[in-house]
Design a protein around this motif. Structure first.
Motif, PDB file in Angstrom:
ATOM      1  N   PHE A  12       3.106   8.108  16.650  1.00 54.28           N
ATOM      2  CA  PHE A  12       3.208   6.747  16.118  1.00 54.28           C
ATOM      3  C   PHE A  12       4.657   6.402  15.820  1.00 54.28           C
ATOM      4  O   PHE A  12       5.433   7.243  15.398  1.00 54.28           O
ATOM      5  N   ASP A  13       5.011   5.151  16.004  1.00 56.91           N
ATOM      6  CA  ASP A  13       6.310   4.646  15.573  1.00 56.91           C
ATOM      7  C   ASP A  13       6.215   4.123  14.149  1.00 56.91           C
ATOM      8  O   ASP A  13       7.139   4.275  13.362  1.00 56.91           O
ATOM      9  N   ILE A  14       5.092   3.485  13.839  1.00 51.88           N
ATOM     10  CA  ILE A  14       4.893   2.863  12.529  1.00 51.88           C
ATOM     11  C   ILE A  14       3.441   3.070  12.129  1.00 51.88           C
ATOM     12  O   ILE A  14       2.532   2.911  12.940  1.00 51.88           O
ATOM     13  N   GLY A  45      -3.981   7.083  -1.040  1.00 57.05           N
ATOM     14  CA  GLY A  45      -3.612   6.819   0.345  1.00 57.05           C
ATOM     15  C   GLY A  45      -3.429   8.082   1.153  1.00 57.05           C
ATOM     16  O   GLY A  45      -2.340   8.346   1.644  1.00 57.05           O
ATOM     17  N   THR A  46      -4.490   8.862   1.300  1.00 63.50           N
ATOM     18  CA  THR A  46      -4.405  10.126   2.017  1.00 63.50           C
ATOM     19  C   THR A  46      -3.912   9.925   3.443  1.00 63.50           C
ATOM     20  O   THR A  46      -3.059  10.676   3.923  1.00 63.50           O
ATOM     21  N   SER A  47      -4.413   8.898   4.115  1.00 59.73           N
ATOM     22  CA  SER A  47      -3.977   8.653   5.492  1.00 59.73           C
ATOM     23  C   SER A  47      -2.494   8.336   5.530  1.00 59.73           C
ATOM     24  O   SER A  47      -1.781   8.730   6.460  1.00 59.73           O
ATOM     25  N   LEU A  48      -2.014   7.654   4.524  1.00 59.19           N
ATOM     26  CA  LEU A  48      -0.595   7.330   4.424  1.00 59.19           C
ATOM     27  C   LEU A  48       0.241   8.592   4.237  1.00 59.19           C
ATOM     28  O   LEU A  48       1.279   8.777   4.876  1.00 59.19           O
ATOM     29  N   LEU A  49      -0.215   9.484   3.369  1.00 64.00           N
ATOM     30  CA  LEU A  49       0.490  10.751   3.156  1.00 64.00           C
ATOM     31  C   LEU A  49       0.487  11.595   4.426  1.00 64.00           C
ATOM     32  O   LEU A  49       1.483  12.231   4.760  1.00 64.00           O
ATOM     33  N   GLU A  50      -0.631  11.606   5.143  1.00 67.08           N
ATOM     34  CA  GLU A  50      -0.717  12.365   6.391  1.00 67.08           C
ATOM     35  C   GLU A  50       0.261  11.809   7.423  1.00 67.08           C
ATOM     36  O   GLU A  50       0.938  12.583   8.116  1.00 67.08           O
ATOM     37  N   ALA A  51       0.329  10.492   7.525  1.00 68.09           N
ATOM     38  CA  ALA A  51       1.254   9.884   8.489  1.00 68.09           C
ATOM     39  C   ALA A  51       2.696  10.230   8.150  1.00 68.09           C
ATOM     40  O   ALA A  51       3.473  10.622   9.025  1.00 68.09           O
ATOM     41  N   GLN A  52       3.042  10.128   6.884  1.00 70.57           N
ATOM     42  CA  GLN A  52       4.408  10.442   6.489  1.00 70.57           C
ATOM     43  C   GLN A  52       4.713  11.929   6.663  1.00 70.57           C
ATOM     44  O   GLN A  52       5.842  12.293   6.997  1.00 70.57           O
ATOM     45  N   SER A  53       3.723  12.785   6.445  1.00 70.10           N
ATOM     46  CA  SER A  53       3.958  14.216   6.635  1.00 70.10           C
ATOM     47  C   SER A  53       4.233  14.525   8.106  1.00 70.10           C
ATOM     48  O   SER A  53       4.883  15.511   8.422  1.00 70.10           O
ATOM     49  N   ALA A  54       3.753  13.650   8.982  1.00 73.46           N
ATOM     50  CA  ALA A  54       4.026  13.797  10.411  1.00 73.46           C
ATOM     51  C   ALA A  54       5.343  13.123  10.790  1.00 73.46           C
ATOM     52  O   ALA A  54       5.700  13.080  11.966  1.00 73.46           O
ATOM     53  N   GLY A  55       6.051  12.592   9.787  1.00 73.55           N
ATOM     54  CA  GLY A  55       7.342  11.969  10.036  1.00 73.55           C
ATOM     55  C   GLY A  55       7.260  10.563  10.582  1.00 73.55           C
ATOM     56  O   GLY A  55       8.137  10.134  11.327  1.00 73.55           O
ATOM     57  N   VAL A  56       6.228   9.833  10.210  1.00 72.58           N
ATOM     58  CA  VAL A  56       6.068   8.455  10.676  1.00 72.58           C
ATOM     59  C   VAL A  56       6.479   7.508   9.556  1.00 72.58           C
ATOM     60  O   VAL A  56       6.038   7.669   8.416  1.00 72.58           O
ATOM     61  N   CYS A  57       7.331   6.522   9.881  1.00 78.60           N
ATOM     62  CA  CYS A  57       7.698   5.558   8.840  1.00 78.60           C
ATOM     63  C   CYS A  57       6.472   4.715   8.510  1.00 78.60           C
ATOM     64  O   CYS A  57       5.592   4.512   9.341  1.00 78.60           O
ATOM     65  N   ALA A  58       6.405   4.251   7.281  1.00 79.71           N
ATOM     66  CA  ALA A  58       5.193   3.620   6.792  1.00 79.71           C
ATOM     67  C   ALA A  58       5.435   2.202   6.305  1.00 79.71           C
ATOM     68  O   ALA A  58       6.501   1.872   5.801  1.00 79.71           O
ATOM     69  N   LEU A  59       4.396   1.408   6.432  1.00 77.13           N
ATOM     70  CA  LEU A  59       4.361   0.048   5.919  1.00 77.13           C
ATOM     71  C   LEU A  59       3.034  -0.089   5.203  1.00 77.13           C
ATOM     72  O   LEU A  59       1.983   0.157   5.787  1.00 77.13           O
ATOM     73  N   GLY A  60       3.076  -0.414   3.924  1.00 81.17           N
ATOM     74  CA  GLY A  60       1.840  -0.487   3.163  1.00 81.17           C
ATOM     75  C   GLY A  60       1.832  -1.649   2.202  1.00 81.17           C
ATOM     76  O   GLY A  60       2.883  -2.155   1.801  1.00 81.17           O
ATOM     77  N   SER A  61       0.626  -2.064   1.834  1.00 78.65           N
ATOM     78  CA  SER A  61       0.501  -3.151   0.867  1.00 78.65           C
ATOM     79  C   SER A  61       0.832  -2.638  -0.534  1.00 78.65           C
ATOM     80  O   SER A  61       0.652  -1.464  -0.840  1.00 78.65           O
ATOM     81  N   ARG A  62       1.308  -3.522  -1.336  1.00 75.60           N
ATOM     82  CA  ARG A  62       1.748  -3.191  -2.689  1.00 75.60           C
ATOM     83  C   ARG A  62       0.529  -3.219  -3.636  1.00 75.60           C
ATOM     84  O   ARG A  62       0.410  -4.092  -4.489  1.00 75.60           O
ATOM     85  N   VAL A  63      -0.379  -2.241  -3.464  1.00 76.03           N
ATOM     86  CA  VAL A  63      -1.575  -2.135  -4.308  1.00 76.03           C
ATOM     87  C   VAL A  63      -1.843  -0.672  -4.629  1.00 76.03           C
ATOM     88  O   VAL A  63      -1.426   0.227  -3.889  1.00 76.03           O
ATOM     89  N   GLY A  64      -2.561  -0.439  -5.711  1.00 76.55           N
ATOM     90  CA  GLY A  64      -2.986   0.906  -6.078  1.00 76.55           C
ATOM     91  C   GLY A  64      -1.851   1.905  -6.060  1.00 76.55           C
ATOM     92  O   GLY A  64      -0.768   1.645  -6.582  1.00 76.55           O
ATOM     93  N   VAL A  65      -2.086   3.044  -5.426  1.00 74.47           N
ATOM     94  CA  VAL A  65      -1.089   4.122  -5.390  1.00 74.47           C
ATOM     95  C   VAL A  65      -0.124   4.017  -4.219  1.00 74.47           C
ATOM     96  O   VAL A  65       0.787   4.835  -4.102  1.00 74.47           O
TER      97      VAL A  65
END
Length: 132
Positions: free
Chosen positions: A28-30, A41-61
């Motif tokens: 993934f690029d993004i 945001g487990t999926s978010l943590l998994e993506a970042q652990s794979a070195g993917v830059c992230a874009l997320g909504s400003r809610v919850g954690v």
């Protein structure tokens, strides 16, 4: 269906449940997590652990998982214009994506790795024992 109605079949792949996500994420690029609510945001943590830059909504954690302007960008939930602008920023700036990707991996290892959790648990036990 939205994908078919907008002739996006060649650009969007709906993969369903996968057991090999660790093999897919590094491609993934993004990674975008446009949640209205998010407890973890487990999926978010998994993506970042794979070195993917992230874009997320400003809610919850999510703001705790994305270090804004360091590992990715945040947008206001339910604000498609803000999402579009942030996504365009990342799509149009490969160097920024690469910087966020590199930072994301380091951020996850430093803050969310198994080693970090073990160390934090050990410190907690030591503090409890020493307080008695």
């Amino acid at each position: 269906n939205f994908i078919k109605n907008n002739n996006l079949e060649n650009r969007v792949i709906m993969m369903g449940h996968r057991e090999d996500i660790e093999l897919i994420l590094p491609n993934f690029d993004i990674f975008v997590l446009p949640s209205k609510e998010e407890a973890l945001g487990t999926s978010l943590l998994e993506a970042q652990s794979a070195g993917v830059c992230a874009l997320g909504s400003r809610v919850g954690v999510i703001p705790e998982c994305i270090k804004e302007n360091h590992t990715g960008l945040l947008f206001e939930a339910l604000n498609p214009q803000d999402l579009k602008e942030k996504l365009q920023t990342l799509v149009n700036n490969k160097n920024l994506r690469e910087q966020f990707s590199n930072n994301a991996r380091e951020f996850i290892v430093k803050n969310f790795s198994v080693e970090k959790m073990v160390e934090d648990t050990k410190k907690l036990y030591e503090r409890v024992v020493n307080e008695q």
